[in-house]
Enzyme design. Structure first.
Site, PDB file in Angstrom:
ATOM      1  N   GLU A 142       0.885  -1.290  -0.080  1.00 12.22           N
ATOM      2  CA  GLU A 142      -0.009  -0.093  -0.056  1.00 12.22           C
ATOM      3  C   GLU A 142       0.961   1.259  -0.073  1.00 12.22           C
ATOM      4  O   GLU A 142       1.640   1.168   0.815  1.00 12.22           O
ATOM      5  CB  GLU A 142      -0.927  -0.123   1.288  1.00 12.22           C
ATOM      6  CG  GLU A 142      -1.994  -1.198   1.238  1.00 12.22           C
ATOM      7  CD  GLU A 142      -2.927  -1.174   2.694  1.00 12.22           C
ATOM      8  OE1 GLU A 142      -2.610  -0.205   3.390  1.00 12.22           O
ATOM      9  OE2 GLU A 142      -3.469  -1.806   2.785  1.00 12.22           O
ATOM     10  N   ASP A 180      -5.689   9.314  10.010  1.00  9.44           N
ATOM     11  CA  ASP A 180      -4.375   8.981  10.109  1.00  9.44           C
ATOM     12  C   ASP A 180      -3.822   9.409  11.659  1.00  9.44           C
ATOM     13  O   ASP A 180      -4.144  10.720  11.863  1.00  9.44           O
ATOM     14  CB  ASP A 180      -3.418   9.192   9.242  1.00  9.44           C
ATOM     15  CG  ASP A 180      -3.648   8.503   7.839  1.00  9.44           C
ATOM     16  OD1 ASP A 180      -3.765   7.297   8.019  1.00  9.44           O
ATOM     17  OD2 ASP A 180      -3.982   9.444   6.644  1.00  9.44           O
ATOM     18  N   TYR A 215     -10.518  -4.496   3.878  1.00  5.76           N
ATOM     19  CA  TYR A 215      -9.785  -4.302   4.930  1.00  5.76           C
ATOM     20  C   TYR A 215     -10.616  -3.950   6.137  1.00  5.76           C
ATOM     21  O   TYR A 215     -11.362  -2.908   6.151  1.00  5.76           O
ATOM     22  CB  TYR A 215      -9.021  -2.882   4.263  1.00  5.76           C
ATOM     23  CG  TYR A 215      -7.913  -2.324   5.066  1.00  5.76           C
ATOM     24  CD1 TYR A 215      -7.856  -2.497   6.549  1.00  5.76           C
ATOM     25  CD2 TYR A 215      -6.779  -1.573   4.638  1.00  5.76           C
ATOM     26  CE1 TYR A 215      -6.835  -1.831   7.095  1.00  5.76           C
ATOM     27  CE2 TYR A 215      -5.882  -1.087   5.283  1.00  5.76           C
ATOM     28  CZ  TYR A 215      -5.752  -1.112   6.682  1.00  5.76           C
ATOM     29  OH  TYR A 215      -4.693  -0.781   7.412  1.00  5.76           O
TER      30      TYR A 215
END
Length: 276
Positions: free
Chosen positions: A50, A61, A176
């Site tokens: 990734e 994040d 995911y």
């Protein structure tokens, strides 16, 4: 046509082991070093890569990946340079799947049609765009799927059985599973809860399920990999790049990342081997 991502997971299923999926930021700490790191990942043990698309406002994040994106932007990163990094990687590796991960804004600014075309030409295999819900599939997901790119969706601990079908509807390549609530790198996953969540998702789809967020050690990778089709590691690698590049430059960052990936790969490869 089978994509590189689908082919890789099919091969690993035959081998009876989960994938090691590694995340690094394009252009971090600089373009040249980032390319060397990405080129070294498969030999170190990464099965899927990734590649973060640097963006100035990465709200999902944690601090380490936020700082990585800002370092990359300061060093001149752009979407064009990210795609050129993939293109350069493909000169020496035609098999390892590359997934671009990030936010819709840089893609929107680039132009969706141009981005999809250029990403395919560069050798990108899939996309993870964390701020595009299924209700916005027309924006990027469907054009990407039509062009032959996998579109990988995130499921979280709060994605219940009522919401899951919508999340899975246009997902391809793999699912995911975000093992913790909150930002990246903020806590360690609970292996028991992860196993139950993976099992629940698999009741709704035949796609591989990869687990990320919070995995940092070979032991964690082995434990999570015992119940998932892949283990995703990002913050640990990005943190190593930051620490080592500050002390010893690009070569130190390269060694730090490959050493960690090799250790994690050993853990992942032991996951299924340990089963009777």
């Amino acid at each position: 046509m089978t994509t590189r991502i689908e082919a890789r997971f099919a091969r690993l299923k035959e081998e009876g082991r989960p994938a090691l999926v590694t995340f690094v930021m394009a252009g971090d700490p600089d373009h040249e070093t980032a390319l060397k790191i990405v080129e070294a990942l498969p030999a170190a043990g990464a099965d899927v890569i990734e590649l973060g698309m640097p963006f100035s406002d990465p709200m999902a994040d944690g601090p380490s990946i936020q700082k990585a994106g800002l370092r990359a932007l300061k060093a001149g990163a752009s979407m064009q340079r990210t795609l050129s990094l993939v293109k350069d990687f493909r000169k020496g590796d035609g098999d390892t799947p590359i997934i671009l991960m990030g936010y819709f804004n840089p893609i929107y600014i680039y132009g969706v049609e141009a981005f999809v075309k250029d990403a395919l030409e560069a050798g990108v295999d899939g996309l993870i765009v964390v701020d595009l819900p299924p209700e916005m599939d027309d924006e990027l997901c469907l054009p990407a799927l039509d062009a032959g790119l996998n579109f990988i969706r995130l499921a979280t601990p709060t994605t219940d059985d009522k919401r899951l079908p919508a999340v899975l509807k246009n997902t391809s390549g793999f699912v995911y599973y975000v093992s913790i609530t909150g930002i990246t790198g903020s806590a360690a996953p609970d292996a028991g809860k992860v196993a139950a969540a993976v099992s629940r998702i698999k009741r709704h789809t035949d796609l591989p399920v990869c687990v990320g967020f919070g995995v940092r050690t070979a032991e964690q990778a082995a434990e999570i990999g015992g119940n998932a089709d892949g283990v995703v590691v990002g913050s640990a690698l990005v943190s190593a790049i930051e620490a080592s590049s500050e002390k010893g430059g690009g070569d130190a960052a390269l060694k730090a990342v490959t050493d960690i990936v090799a250790s994690l790969a050993e853990g992942v490869r032991s996951a299924r081997l340990a089963k009777p």
